[in-house]
Motif scaffolding. Structure first.
Motif, PDB file in Angstrom:
ATOM      1  N   ALA A 104      23.146  23.247   2.237  1.00 52.20           N
ATOM      2  CA  ALA A 104      24.169  22.163   2.469  1.00 52.20           C
ATOM      3  C   ALA A 104      23.585  20.751   2.413  1.00 52.20           C
ATOM      4  N   GLU A 105      24.177  19.576   1.988  1.00 52.15           N
ATOM      5  CA  GLU A 105      23.669  18.276   1.815  1.00 52.15           C
ATOM      6  C   GLU A 105      24.587  17.584   2.549  1.00 52.15           C
ATOM      7  N   TYR A 106      24.204  16.692   3.328  1.00 53.01           N
ATOM      8  CA  TYR A 106      25.067  15.698   4.208  1.00 53.01           C
ATOM      9  C   TYR A 106      24.199  14.225   4.305  1.00 53.01           C
ATOM     10  N   HIS A 154      25.753  20.635  10.113  1.00 55.62           N
ATOM     11  CA  HIS A 154      25.977  21.756   9.436  1.00 55.62           C
ATOM     12  C   HIS A 154      27.023  22.776  10.063  1.00 55.62           C
ATOM     13  N   ALA A 155      26.364  22.939  11.442  1.00 57.53           N
ATOM     14  CA  ALA A 155      27.229  24.193  12.311  1.00 57.53           C
ATOM     15  C   ALA A 155      28.693  23.873  12.502  1.00 57.53           C
ATOM     16  N   HIS A 156      28.687  22.573  12.659  1.00 58.25           N
ATOM     17  CA  HIS A 156      30.284  22.127  12.682  1.00 58.25           C
ATOM     18  C   HIS A 156      31.108  21.710  11.418  1.00 58.25           C
ATOM     19  N   GLY A 157      30.585  22.017  10.338  1.00 61.66           N
ATOM     20  CA  GLY A 157      31.285  21.786   9.176  1.00 61.66           C
ATOM     21  C   GLY A 157      31.089  20.596   8.869  1.00 61.66           C
ATOM     22  N   GLY A 158      29.945  19.806   9.266  1.00 59.85           N
ATOM     23  CA  GLY A 158      29.837  18.401   8.805  1.00 59.85           C
ATOM     24  C   GLY A 158      30.698  17.321   9.340  1.00 59.85           C
ATOM     25  N   GLN A 159      31.599  17.795   9.969  1.00 62.71           N
ATOM     26  CA  GLN A 159      32.756  16.579  10.574  1.00 62.71           C
ATOM     27  C   GLN A 159      33.308  17.004  11.670  1.00 62.71           C
TER      28      GLN A 159
END
Length: 177
Positions: A104-106, A154-159
């Motif tokens: 995943a990318e943030y 990422h662990a928290h869905g990015g938000q």
């Protein structure tokens, strides 16, 4: 069947690539490891890329993550720096994908929003929240803290984590307390 998910966060850089490994067990985050993969300024660009690729592959082999999160490159005023950073990021992603990991990318803004609660947070605020959320006894290096923050996002869905994690905390001298 375990509900543990091991996440590897990567903060790419040509000289220093930070990594952070956390376990998500239910809604709890548990620190596993963090550090940096460093390449030498004296090496050629291909040698530096190889060092980063092999270093990230070694982290993967050692910690056996289930998923990975990588910070996206931002375009800055120096196109050469942006291109070099993109190559370092590519080496890290190649190692992750080569190991069969979903990636995943943030953006930095998304990471800061998820960890601190607002996208304009200072690096010190991000580092402080990483320490609080993972109950670390001391602060990791800046690159490792950024990588851990990416894994947390990422662990928290990015938000959304920032709004939850900062509830009841105050800001004093620019730091969350």
């Amino acid at each position: 069947m375990s509900d543990r998910v091991r996440i590897l966060g990567i903060d790419p850089g040509l000289r220093i690539t930070g990594f952070g490994v956390i376990d998500k067990v239910g809604q709890k985050l548990v620190y596993v490891a963090s550090g940096c993969v460093k390449s030498s300024d004296k090496d050629s660009l291909p040698e530096r890329i190889k060092t980063l690729l092999e270093g990230v592959a070694e982290v993967i082999a050692t910690h056996q993550p289930d998923e990975a999160a990588v910070e996206k490159v931002f375009v800055n005023v120096n196109p050469q720096s942006t291109l070099l950073l993109g190559q370092a990021r590519g080496a890290a992603i190649a190692a992750l994908v080569g190991a069969g990991l979903p990636v995943a990318e943030y953006t930095a803004l998304q990471v800061k929003q998820a960890v601190v609660g607002h996208g304009k947070a200072a690096k010190e605020q991000v580092s402080h929240m990483v320490c609080r959320l993972l109950q670390l006894p001391g602060e990791p290096s800046a690159d490792a803290a950024d990588a851990l923050a990416c894994a947390i996002a990422h662990a928290h869905g990015g938000q959304g984590l920032g709004a939850i994690s900062t509830r009841g905390l105050r800001v004093k001298n620019g730091r969350l307390v």
